[in-house]
Design an enzyme around this catalytic site. Structure first.
Site, PDB file in Angstrom:
ATOM      1  N   LYS A   1       0.854  -1.202   0.000  1.00  0.00           N
ATOM      2  CA  LYS A   1       0.000   0.000   0.000  1.00  0.00           C
ATOM      3  C   LYS A   1       0.890   1.254   0.000  1.00  0.00           C
ATOM      4  CE  LYS A   1      -1.688   1.479   4.073  1.00  0.00           C
ATOM      5  NZ  LYS A   1      -1.394   2.868   4.504  1.00  0.00           N
ATOM      6  N   ASN A   2       1.855   1.298   0.919  1.00  0.00           N
ATOM      7  CA  ASN A   2       2.633   2.532   1.113  1.00  0.00           C
ATOM      8  C   ASN A   2       3.640   2.795   0.005  1.00  0.00           C
ATOM      9  OD1 ASN A   2       1.148   2.941   3.350  1.00  0.00           O
ATOM     10  ND2 ASN A   2       2.771   2.434   4.824  1.00  0.00           N
TER      11      ASN A   2
ATOM     12  N   CYS B   1      -4.226  20.259  11.633  1.00  0.00           N
ATOM     13  CA  CYS B   1      -3.712  21.437  10.930  1.00  0.00           C
ATOM     14  C   CYS B   1      -2.277  21.147  10.496  1.00  0.00           C
ATOM     15  CB  CYS B   1      -3.733  22.642  11.860  1.00  0.00           C
ATOM     16  SG  CYS B   1      -2.345  22.623  12.982  1.00  0.00           S
TER      17      CYS B   1
ATOM     18  N   ARG C   1       0.092  14.536  13.348  1.00  0.00           N
ATOM     19  CA  ARG C   1       0.409  14.135  11.961  1.00  0.00           C
ATOM     20  C   ARG C   1       0.631  15.420  11.145  1.00  0.00           C
ATOM     21  NH1 ARG C   1      -0.951   8.823  10.670  1.00  0.00           N
ATOM     22  NH2 ARG C   1       0.422   9.132   8.906  1.00  0.00           N
TER      23      ARG C   1
ATOM     24  N   ASP D   1       5.293   0.702  11.984  1.00  0.00           N
ATOM     25  CA  ASP D   1       4.069   0.053  11.504  1.00  0.00           C
ATOM     26  C   ASP D   1       3.954  -1.393  11.973  1.00  0.00           C
ATOM     27  OD1 ASP D   1       3.865   1.732   8.261  1.00  0.00           O
ATOM     28  OD2 ASP D   1       3.496   2.391  10.308  1.00  0.00           O
TER      29      ASP D   1
ATOM     30  N   ARG E   1      -8.470  -0.852   4.675  1.00  0.00           N
ATOM     31  CA  ARG E   1      -7.623   0.191   4.081  1.00  0.00           C
ATOM     32  C   ARG E   1      -6.278  -0.389   3.665  1.00  0.00           C
ATOM     33  NH1 ARG E   1      -6.760   5.579   7.221  1.00  0.00           N
ATOM     34  NH2 ARG E   1      -5.575   5.795   5.306  1.00  0.00           N
TER      35      ARG E   1
END
Ligand code: EPZ
Length: 422
Positions: free
Chosen positions: A22-23, A118, A123, A309, A401
């Site tokens: 995925k990444n 923001c 993140r 992860d 996901r």
């Protein structure tokens, strides 16, 4: 919302084929819009995040054809005209922010929604924006959007040091510089395999990037980037996840195929300390467990260190280790939402700042638990497969996901997982 109903305990025995990463796929998709002709990407997993990013890219007028049965994506940017990535899509997936670098590279301008939070909040994307400004890109914030532009066709470039090192910021800056910066140096750049694969694809398209695989990247603008064929990497985090899942049970004998072991960095070194038999042979990895695992404390680091992860998955395994261990996350200080859920299953974990202490071995007993994010969710599935009785894992859209056909893969290797519509 779907949930999983899991009967345990079950060992993992048999074979699982690893899907595309995925990444690593997401930056390749962003790079495709830089080409002046279509690109074809192979080994693209059928995941929610891929479908979301397909829609983000389509907003620009780029044609995206996902040939799902072949895990192939054809991206044709010849009609790209709209330089915007809207909030209602970007908020679904942070990596949509890569459109900032890709659209600056392609069109010299971009209006991209800030991902959740923001620019400077949890993140954050401050490194992305400061790096762009150092390159000579004009950056404004307007109502939750980043509005970027360059004066003329190119920017001087210069250099920027990432502190801390950031995968996303490295990717965004490379995408912007490849066609626009006369010379731009990124210091303390991320060296994750996802970044190396992106740079290799851009070079194949015609980009000039020196230092690939090191923490210093030097990019000089290329006038033309052409569309290419590129194959994605296998998912190193899925690989590590299944290795850890196998070690959860003392009678597992699991073979993973289609792996890229060299992308695991130092992870196999830590894994071997468990006392589990690990055989790496080309693209195949075999895990044979024989009794309880040893307690092994780890600290997450940037590549090639222990990946953040895999932090939740490792802490989950340590509930089955004979003794106390500590897992420290130096990348994200608040990535422990799985802890109270594991404790509901009978585990004994305590969090202090960015470290969790696990008192093993504890017997896990089935219960209802709640998914909160992608890697926490898969950890709860692993715990459910090791727990006595029935475990319900709720809100498994988080899993969809990032793990392709998860229950099919695990059930084919001996698990008992049923997906139920809530
Ligand atoms: C990528 O996220 C991955 N996501 C993450 O995987 C992974 O956990 C992370 O890299 C670290 O390896 C994708 O590839 C889509 P970072 P990214 O920028 O790029 C701080 C998963 O589960 N930072 O390397 O967003 C940041 O807060 C996901 O698949 C800033 O301070 O991560 C963090 O502490 C989760 N300012 C550290 O850097 C910035 O501008 C590393 O983040 C950017 C980051």
């Amino acid at each position: 919302m779907d949930k999983f109903i899991i009967e345990g305990p079950t060992p993992l025995q048999g074979e699982i084929a690893i899907s595309g990463s995925k990444n690593a796929a997401l930056p390749l998709m962003a790079a495709s819009i830089l080409g002046d002709s279509p690109s074809t990407l192979d080994l693209i997993p059928k995941l929610r995040d891929i479908y979301t990013f397909n829609n983000v890219i389509r907003v620009t007028g780029t044609k995206v054809d996902f040939q799902e049965d072949e895990n192939r994506l054809v991206i044709d940017p010849t009609n790209l005209s709209h330089t915007e990535a809207p909030y209602d899509l970007v908020r679904k997936m942070r990596a949509s922010f890569y459109m900032l670098g890709a659209l600056i590279g392609k069109m010299g301008k971009a209006r991209v929604s800030l991902p959740g939070g923001c620019a400077w909040g949890p993140r954050p994307v401050d490194l992305h924006l400061k790096g762009m400004e150092a390159m000579g890109v004009d950056i404004d914030l307007d109502g939750g959007y980043v509005v970027a532009s360059i004066d003329g066709e190119e920017v001087e470039g210069g250099e920027y040091t990432l502190d801390p090192s950031s995968v996303g910021a490295t990717i965004n800056l490379v995408l912007a510089a490849a066609k626009r910066a006369k010379k731009f140096i990124i210091r303390n750049a991320a060296k994750e395999p996802d970044v190396v694969l992106l740079c290799n694809m851009l070079v194949k398209m015609g980009a000039d990037i020196q230092g690939i695989g090191t923490d210093t990247l030097t990019i000089r603008k290329a006038e033309i980037l052409k569309g290419v064929e590129m194959s994605n990497d296998p998912d190193r985090i899925e690989t590590g996840t299944f290795m850890i899942a196998a070690a959860m049970h003392p009678e597992s004998d699991l073979t993973l195929t289609g792996c890229k072991p060299e992308d695991l960095g130092t992870f196999p070194k830590h894994f071997k300390k468990l006392g589990v038999d690990l055989t790496i042979n080309g693209s195949t990895i075999r895990i044979q467990s024989k009794n309880s695992v040893n307690p092994v404390s780890v600290k997450t680091e940037i590549y090639p260190g222990f990946p953040t992860d895999l932090q939740a998955q490792w802490a989950t395994l340590m509930t089955q280790a004979d003794g106390e261990s500590k897992v420290t996350d130096t990348i994200y200080f608040d990535r422990f939402s799985y802890v109270p859920e594991l404790n509901r299953l009978g585990a004994d974990l305590k969090v202090e700042k960015n470290r969790v202490t696990i008192n093993g071995k504890t017997e896990l007993t089935g219960a209802s638990v709640m998914s909160t994010d992608l890697r926490a969710s898969v950890s709860l599935v692993m715990a459910g497969m090791a727990a006595k009785g029935t475990t319900e894992v709720l809100r498994i859209y988080h899993l969809d996901r990032g793990y392709e056909n998860l229950e099919d893969k695990l059930n084919a290797a001996g698990a008992s997982i049923k997906r139920v519509q809530e």
